[in-house]
Design an enzyme around this catalytic site. Structure first.
Site, PDB file in Angstrom:
ATOM      1  N   GLU A 129     -45.456  41.298  28.865  1.00 19.16           N
ATOM      2  CA  GLU A 129     -45.947  42.682  28.837  1.00 19.16           C
ATOM      3  C   GLU A 129     -44.899  43.630  28.260  1.00 19.16           C
ATOM      4  O   GLU A 129     -43.794  43.729  28.792  1.00 19.16           O
ATOM      5  CB  GLU A 129     -46.272  43.101  30.276  1.00 19.16           C
ATOM      6  CG  GLU A 129     -46.580  44.549  30.476  1.00 19.16           C
ATOM      7  CD  GLU A 129     -46.638  44.927  31.953  1.00 19.16           C
ATOM      8  OE1 GLU A 129     -47.244  45.968  32.240  1.00 19.16           O
ATOM      9  OE2 GLU A 129     -46.088  44.198  32.791  1.00 19.16           O
ATOM     10  N   GLU A 185     -53.191  49.357  37.922  1.00 14.54           N
ATOM     11  CA  GLU A 185     -51.791  49.486  38.300  1.00 14.54           C
ATOM     12  C   GLU A 185     -51.371  50.959  38.226  1.00 14.54           C
ATOM     13  O   GLU A 185     -50.589  51.367  37.376  1.00 14.54           O
ATOM     14  CB  GLU A 185     -50.908  48.615  37.402  1.00 14.54           C
ATOM     15  CG  GLU A 185     -49.500  48.454  37.952  1.00 14.54           C
ATOM     16  CD  GLU A 185     -48.593  47.650  37.045  1.00 14.54           C
ATOM     17  OE1 GLU A 185     -47.846  46.810  37.562  1.00 14.54           O
ATOM     18  OE2 GLU A 185     -48.636  47.854  35.812  1.00 14.54           O
TER      19      GLU A 185
END
Length: 258
Positions: free
Chosen positions: A143, A240
């Protein structure tokens, strides 16, 4: 409709971690993710997943000393053995929890280490992890993260990540595309997602600024959700974000999507 997973490291923090599984299920979530499971016996987490009918969508590889500010060790040349041990630990947990994908945090480029050395270390570590996880039937993700929230984070743009993946050369390595991080670093969200959809295995969200729930900032989430649907994205979207108030109070956005 997109599949949304509650991120239990950020959501439902009004209750203890193990109680967040029930809170997420009660709010209508079918999947959960979080940073790390390793502080809890795997059997305890498995029991909470099963009791609440939840899918374990994602967790990270061990990432060093989080409390001391470390944000991954995959680009640290002097931590390779620790990284490899963490891969084994992650496989143990992911296998027991039925988690089919695990994210690797590249980490902050260490002082005194050149960008070239950090990059070559990251490539070798991703290659190692991708093959080990493939043998266990688990997909490896990595990521890009913005350098405003985490100054010095080594992997921070989409094209940078994908060029690095090309060098790794594994079919078991995909992109975790975090809309919040990439809005800060590069914008152009919809075209980037469309261009690289085949290499994106997981999406995460939060609005900007503030990293709060959709609808609190500048990102046009109704458009992006429709865009992902039109493109045929069938993976999970991890929520998130940091709720501005109580988690349940901020879920109006999710009801609107449903």
């Amino acid at each position: 409709m997109p599949k949304f997973a509650a991120n239990l490291s950020m959501m439902f923090t009004e209750v203890d971690f193990l109680d967040r599984f029930k809170a997420a299920a009660d709010a209508g979530f079918k999947g959960v993710e979080y940073l790390f499971p390793y502080d809890y016996p795997v059997a305890q987490i498995k029991e909470r997943l099963d009791a609440n009918g939840l899918t374990q969508v994602l967790h990270n590889l061990p990432a060093g000393d989080w409390g001391a500010g470390e944000r991954g060790i995959a680009c640290h040349p002097d931590r390779v053995e620790e990284f490899r041990a963490g891969v084994d630990h992650a496989i143990e947990y992911a296998t027991a929890l039925g988690c089919q994908q695990v994210n690797c945090l590249a980490g902050i480029q260490p002082q005194g280490v050149t960008a070239a050395a950090a990059r070559s270390t990251l490539i070798e570590n991703l290659r190692y992890a991708a093959e080990k996880l493939k043998a266990a039937g688990i997909l490896l993700l990595a990521e890009p993260i913005n350098t405003r929230d985490i100054p010095g984070f080594f992997l921070n743009r989409t094209e940078q990540a994908l060029a690095l993946f090309d060098e790794v050369g594994s079919d078991n390595l995909k992109l975790q595309y975090d809309i919040y991080h990439m809005q800060i670093m590069e914008g152009d969200l919809a075209p980037t997602i469309e261009k690289h959809l085949a290499r994106i295995a997981h999406v995460q969200l939060a609005d900007n600024p503030g990293r709060n729930e959709p609808g609190t900032g500048e990102i046009n989430y109704p458009f992006l959700f429709a865009h992902l649907y039109r493109l045929g994205y069938d993976g999970w979207i991890g929520c998130e974000y940091k709720p501005k108030a109580a988690t349940s109070e901020g879920l109006v956005w999710l009801e609107a999507v449903r």
